[in-house]
Design a protein around this motif. Structure first.
Motif, mmCIF file in Angstrom:
data_model
loop_
_atom_site.group_PDB
_atom_site.id
_atom_site.type_symbol
_atom_site.label_atom_id
_atom_site.label_comp_id
_atom_site.label_asym_id
_atom_site.label_seq_id
_atom_site.Cartn_x
_atom_site.Cartn_y
_atom_site.Cartn_z
ATOM 1 N N PRO A 165 0.829 -1.203 0.000
ATOM 2 C CA PRO A 165 0.000 0.000 0.000
ATOM 3 C C PRO A 165 0.864 1.255 0.000
ATOM 4 O O PRO A 165 2.046 1.219 0.361
ATOM 5 N N ALA A 166 0.268 2.364 -0.415
ATOM 6 C CA ALA A 166 0.948 3.661 -0.376
ATOM 7 C C ALA A 166 0.350 4.499 0.744
ATOM 8 O O ALA A 166 -0.862 4.443 0.997
ATOM 9 N N TYR A 167 1.193 5.246 1.424
ATOM 10 C CA TYR A 167 0.736 6.082 2.526
ATOM 11 C C TYR A 167 1.322 7.482 2.384
ATOM 12 O O TYR A 167 2.532 7.663 2.494
ATOM 13 N N ALA A 168 0.463 8.462 2.141
ATOM 14 C CA ALA A 168 0.922 9.851 2.106
ATOM 15 C C ALA A 168 0.671 10.560 3.438
ATOM 16 O O ALA A 168 1.263 11.601 3.708
ATOM 17 N N ASP A 169 -0.209 9.992 4.274
ATOM 18 C CA ASP A 169 -0.539 10.586 5.576
ATOM 19 C C ASP A 169 -0.916 12.057 5.450
ATOM 20 O O ASP A 169 -0.397 12.922 6.154
ATOM 21 N N TRP A 170 -1.834 12.350 4.554
ATOM 22 C CA TRP A 170 -2.258 13.728 4.310
ATOM 23 C C TRP A 170 -2.979 14.318 5.518
ATOM 24 O O TRP A 170 -3.851 13.688 6.113
ATOM 25 N N VAL A 171 -2.583 15.527 5.896
ATOM 26 C CA VAL A 171 -3.225 16.275 6.973
ATOM 27 C C VAL A 171 -3.711 17.603 6.397
ATOM 28 O O VAL A 171 -2.899 18.435 5.974
#
Length: 394
Positions: A91-97
């Motif tokens: 999976p890809a994780y950008a952890d957008w906030v």
């Protein structure tokens, strides 16, 4: 054939496998899946990669139409990064906030900020133009007596640069990109084009198109081709710190002095860029910089930081375009037309990586831009010594 003298052949050779180079590789293979694409990157750990030493900020608050358009596309891409960029294996994780951005200016700059806000709204940006009283109401811990106005863009924010970089790289590999662990040390050119690049492994790479995406090293790399590219490395610091009393959640706060910081967990992350610092590949940490430079600035703006404690400081490099602080995106049409450059973002490479990668892919595959016209960011302005008009490089 002996590997020390072998020649690898590709359609496109990208030099630099950081977030920009990996984005170019991804979008090339999205645009033209049949292409043979290689990415030459000497360090698969990315120990000194600029993006991984950044705070991951993404904003629409620019004044140039191209920069605003790149931000709008890139922010949307990053918001949906996890769904778009996951591979069959990982999976890809950008952890957008979506923490927002807040630009604040003194009274003498308020009129320009209002003008800029109108331009951003005309291009589809969501924002609130705030008076000092409105700033104080929304951010009670802020000192506003010396401010003229602020602009809050609630849909801006920040993400995890490491997740973004590896998401692009893994997806590019899944689509067929080949990463070569080597450093470019030379170039073979004739009067009309680049013929091959030499690697420190002894191998050569031959391609139809070559892309300089070497970030802070791109100016030196361009020199191997006889190209003058006014991009140099500038050391800057990031700090993680906590206040002495309650401040509350803050968006990414930026001001005219280049102070920039945001909420991060239980504390805050950011710094203040010294644009006059000596250029060079310097990663040493000045542990007095926070106390001498950053602390007085944050304590002035938010008095609760009078008792701030800095827990960690780290360094990274900006790839500064000394002409105007904006990226060079395009081909060297007057010199070696199959040599492309996408570098010089001056601190905004991560946030504009999706749009820049797509634009470069369009230019290589189609010979022209298909979506955002980035022609004004081309190398021609460097040759003419004509800066790109952007007031939002802070």
């Amino acid at each position: 054939m002996n590997t020390k003298t072998s020649i690898r052949k590709y359609d496109v050779a990208i030099i630099g496998g950081g977030i920009i180079g990996s984005s170019v590789a991804y979008f090339l293979l999205q645009e033209a899946p049949h292409l043979a694409v290689c990415v030459v990157e000497p360090d698969s750990t990315y120990e000194f990669a600029s993006a991984l030493r950044s705070s991951g900020g993404c904003r629409v608050q620019f004044t140039g139409e191209e920069n605003i358009a790149m931000s709008l596309f890139s922010l949307d891409f990053i918001r949906h990064f996890d769904q778009r960029m996951s591979t069959a294996k990982q999976p890809a994780y950008a952890d957008w906030v979506e923490g927002g951005y807040l630009f604040i200016v003194p009274p003498e700059n308020a009129a320009q900020l209002e003008k800029t806000a109108s331009l951003q709204q005309a291009q589809g940006c969501t924002l609130d133009l705030l008076s000092p009283a409105e700033l104080k109401s929304r951010f009670p811990a802020m000192y506003v007596d010396d401010l003229g106005a602020g602009v809050h863009t609630p849909h801006d924010g920040w993400c995890d640069p490491n997740g973004l970089l590896w998401g692009f790289r893994r997806k590019a590999v899944e689509l067929g990109a080949v990463y070569i662990a080597a450093r470019v040390v030379g170039a073979q050119c004739d009067a009309a084009k680049v013929l091959a690049i030499q690697l420190d492994t002894g191998e050569s790479v031959s391609a139809e198109a070559y892309v300089n995406a070497a970030g802070a090293w791109s100016g030196d790399l361009a020199g191997l081709f006889g190209m003058r590219l006014p991009i140099s490395p500038l050391r800057r610091f990031e700090h993680y710190f906590t206040p002495g009393s309650h401040v509350g959640h803050l968006p990414y706060v930026k001001d005219m002095s280049r102070l920039a910081f945001r909420s991060e967990g239980q504390g805050y992350s950011g710094g203040l860029v010294d644009g006059s610092a000596v250029r060079g590949y310097n990663f040493e940490v000045d542990h007095d910089y926070f106390e001498n430079v950053v602390w007085p600035a944050v304590a002035h703006r938010f008095p609760a930081f009078e008792a701030a404690k800095c827990h960690r400081t780290w360094s990274g490099l900006y790839e500064v375009n000394e002409l105007d602080g904006n990226p060079v995106i395009g081909a060297w049409n007057s010199g070696l037309p199959n040599l492309y450059t996408v570098a010089g973002f001056s601190g905004h490479g991560m946030m504009h990586a999706p749009a820049a990668g797509r634009g470069m892919a369009e230019l290589i595959v189609h010979g022209r831009y298909q979506t955002i016209d980035l022609a004004r960011l081309g190398y021609e302005r460097v040759e003419r010594n004509q800066p790109y008009p952007e007031l939002g490089i802070l």
